[in-house]
Design a protein around this motif. Sequence first.
Motif, mmCIF file in Angstrom:
data_model
loop_
_atom_site.group_PDB
_atom_site.id
_atom_site.type_symbol
_atom_site.label_atom_id
_atom_site.label_comp_id
_atom_site.label_asym_id
_atom_site.label_seq_id
_atom_site.Cartn_x
_atom_site.Cartn_y
_atom_site.Cartn_z
ATOM 1 N N VAL A 92 36.750 -3.265 39.543
ATOM 2 C CA VAL A 92 37.461 -4.388 38.910
ATOM 3 C C VAL A 92 38.629 -4.572 40.175
ATOM 4 C CG1 VAL A 92 37.264 -7.291 38.404
ATOM 5 C CG2 VAL A 92 35.399 -5.437 37.485
ATOM 6 N N ASP A 93 39.420 -3.710 39.105
ATOM 7 C CA ASP A 93 40.492 -4.101 39.059
ATOM 8 C C ASP A 93 41.198 -2.367 38.734
ATOM 9 O OD1 ASP A 93 43.120 -5.011 39.844
ATOM 10 O OD2 ASP A 93 43.645 -5.214 37.536
ATOM 11 N N SER A 94 42.732 -1.959 39.790
ATOM 12 C CA SER A 94 43.560 -0.770 39.889
ATOM 13 C C SER A 94 44.553 -1.091 39.999
ATOM 14 C CB SER A 94 43.227 0.220 40.813
ATOM 15 O OG SER A 94 41.322 0.599 40.647
ATOM 16 N N ARG A 95 45.355 -0.602 38.926
ATOM 17 C CA ARG A 95 46.905 -0.604 38.496
ATOM 18 C C ARG A 95 47.505 0.472 37.912
ATOM 19 N NH1 ARG A 95 47.873 -6.396 35.988
ATOM 20 N NH2 ARG A 95 46.577 -8.037 38.212
ATOM 21 N N GLU A 96 48.935 0.352 38.520
ATOM 22 C CA GLU A 96 49.726 1.921 38.323
ATOM 23 C C GLU A 96 49.989 1.204 36.716
ATOM 24 O OE1 GLU A 96 52.712 2.486 40.622
ATOM 25 O OE2 GLU A 96 51.641 3.898 42.200
ATOM 26 N N ALA A 97 49.976 2.987 36.325
ATOM 27 C CA ALA A 97 50.591 2.535 34.469
ATOM 28 C C ALA A 97 51.397 3.578 34.613
ATOM 29 C CB ALA A 97 49.593 2.391 33.768
ATOM 30 N N GLU A 98 52.316 3.549 33.034
ATOM 31 C CA GLU A 98 52.642 4.504 33.025
ATOM 32 C C GLU A 98 53.681 4.918 33.719
ATOM 33 O OE1 GLU A 98 50.866 7.408 30.698
ATOM 34 O OE2 GLU A 98 50.044 6.211 29.858
ATOM 35 N N GLU A 99 54.990 3.669 34.710
ATOM 36 C CA GLU A 99 56.064 4.928 36.116
ATOM 37 C C GLU A 99 54.931 5.176 36.736
ATOM 38 O OE1 GLU A 99 58.460 6.235 33.643
ATOM 39 O OE2 GLU A 99 59.479 4.503 32.642
ATOM 40 N N GLY A 100 53.980 4.989 37.182
ATOM 41 C CA GLY A 100 52.997 5.945 37.930
ATOM 42 C C GLY A 100 52.770 6.854 38.285
ATOM 43 N N SER A 101 52.775 7.025 36.517
ATOM 44 C CA SER A 101 51.791 8.740 36.268
ATOM 45 C C SER A 101 50.521 8.368 36.267
ATOM 46 C CB SER A 101 52.727 9.207 35.348
ATOM 47 O OG SER A 101 52.743 8.879 34.147
ATOM 48 N N THR A 122 38.187 -0.937 30.351
ATOM 49 C CA THR A 122 39.611 -0.192 30.888
ATOM 50 C C THR A 122 39.687 1.194 30.761
ATOM 51 O OG1 THR A 122 40.314 -2.758 30.279
ATOM 52 C CG2 THR A 122 41.728 0.059 31.147
ATOM 53 N N THR A 123 39.170 1.734 31.531
ATOM 54 C CA THR A 123 39.638 3.545 31.853
ATOM 55 C C THR A 123 41.333 3.734 32.439
ATOM 56 O OG1 THR A 123 38.710 3.450 33.921
ATOM 57 C CG2 THR A 123 37.069 3.557 32.618
ATOM 58 N N MET A 124 41.577 4.769 31.704
ATOM 59 C CA MET A 124 43.202 5.086 32.616
ATOM 60 C C MET A 124 43.038 6.608 33.117
ATOM 61 S SD MET A 124 45.141 3.104 31.381
ATOM 62 C CE MET A 124 47.461 4.046 31.150
ATOM 63 N N GLU A 125 43.423 6.628 34.602
ATOM 64 C CA GLU A 125 43.477 8.164 34.807
ATOM 65 C C GLU A 125 45.030 8.973 34.782
ATOM 66 O OE1 GLU A 125 41.271 7.608 38.525
ATOM 67 O OE2 GLU A 125 39.792 6.552 37.093
ATOM 68 N N GLU A 126 44.619 10.167 34.341
ATOM 69 C CA GLU A 126 46.280 10.521 34.734
ATOM 70 C C GLU A 126 45.357 11.624 34.821
ATOM 71 O OE1 GLU A 126 49.840 10.252 31.923
ATOM 72 O OE2 GLU A 126 47.979 10.656 30.949
ATOM 73 N N ALA A 127 46.180 12.684 36.379
ATOM 74 C CA ALA A 127 46.818 14.018 36.650
ATOM 75 C C ALA A 127 46.637 14.610 35.819
ATOM 76 C CB ALA A 127 47.688 13.968 37.636
ATOM 77 N N LEU A 146 64.296 12.911 27.659
ATOM 78 C CA LEU A 146 64.458 14.264 27.845
ATOM 79 C C LEU A 146 63.540 14.741 28.381
ATOM 80 C CD1 LEU A 146 66.649 17.058 26.941
ATOM 81 C CD2 LEU A 146 64.631 17.508 26.477
ATOM 82 N N ALA A 147 62.543 14.215 27.188
ATOM 83 C CA ALA A 147 60.773 14.817 28.321
ATOM 84 C C ALA A 147 60.219 13.963 28.773
ATOM 85 C CB ALA A 147 60.043 14.134 26.671
ATOM 86 N N GLN A 148 60.582 12.632 29.141
ATOM 87 C CA GLN A 148 59.962 12.144 30.653
ATOM 88 C C GLN A 148 60.560 12.858 31.833
ATOM 89 O OE1 GLN A 148 57.876 9.972 31.178
ATOM 90 N NE2 GLN A 148 58.175 10.295 33.423
ATOM 91 N N ARG A 149 61.633 13.665 31.633
ATOM 92 C CA ARG A 149 62.965 14.119 32.767
ATOM 93 C C ARG A 149 61.561 15.436 33.152
ATOM 94 N NH1 ARG A 149 68.821 14.046 32.281
ATOM 95 N NH2 ARG A 149 69.265 15.370 34.423
ATOM 96 N N VAL A 150 61.901 16.251 32.324
ATOM 97 C CA VAL A 150 61.079 17.297 32.155
ATOM 98 C C VAL A 150 59.477 17.351 32.359
ATOM 99 C CG1 VAL A 150 60.537 19.155 30.520
ATOM 100 C CG2 VAL A 150 62.852 18.093 30.037
ATOM 101 N N GLU A 151 58.924 15.775 32.684
ATOM 102 C CA GLU A 151 57.829 16.360 32.724
ATOM 103 C C GLU A 151 57.309 16.130 34.261
ATOM 104 O OE1 GLU A 151 53.576 13.940 32.477
ATOM 105 O OE2 GLU A 151 55.432 13.085 30.773
ATOM 106 N N ASP A 152 59.065 14.656 35.256
ATOM 107 C CA ASP A 152 59.014 14.824 36.283
ATOM 108 C C ASP A 152 59.346 15.780 36.662
ATOM 109 O OD1 ASP A 152 58.367 11.852 35.191
ATOM 110 O OD2 ASP A 152 60.477 10.935 35.465
ATOM 111 N N ALA A 153 59.457 16.634 36.442
ATOM 112 C CA ALA A 153 60.666 17.654 37.268
ATOM 113 C C ALA A 153 59.287 18.977 37.382
ATOM 114 C CB ALA A 153 61.658 18.301 36.349
#
Length: 181
Positions: free
Chosen positions: A14-23, A39-44, A84-91
Amino acid sequence: MRCPFCRHPDSRVVDSREAEEGSAIRRRRSCLSCGRRFTTMEEASLQVRKRSGAAEPFSRAKVIAGVRKACQGRPVRDDDLALLAQRVEDAVRSSGSAEVPAEAIGRAILGPLRELDEVAYLRFASVYLAFESLTDFESAIAALRSEAAGPPTTRDGPARPVPRGAVDVSPVIGTQQVHSR
């Protein structure tokens, strides 16, 4: 996607949106059988390949726990560790690979931790890089000092040497200094 209420195997998005800063992607779904919404959450997924060969999902909590040990007794806030953990995950995610070696996680931690707290960096690096002697610590400290000192700079960029006897009108200090050598 299977309906959590009636277990019907089909649903409509019905609806899709980005969550968790696009991740991740948050999807609102409607069951084609019972009509209820969920509701479902899809994450790579990002898998970490350990030295033993086993794979496990990447965990920010594990990054924070490891870094927290190095930061024990240091003025580092929980918010700083989460960032720091967010930066590490992004990297790590920016590599584009679905599976990364554990060593890549450690390397990704070193840079942000060095910026956060140099003592914690040395503690973490001593374990991660397997320091074996005092010389290893001395080399790491010397590298930190040389980078901290760096070349002299002004607000406008690198400082230029002042010839002997010349007058330095420094835009940063705003005073005149006569140099005699």
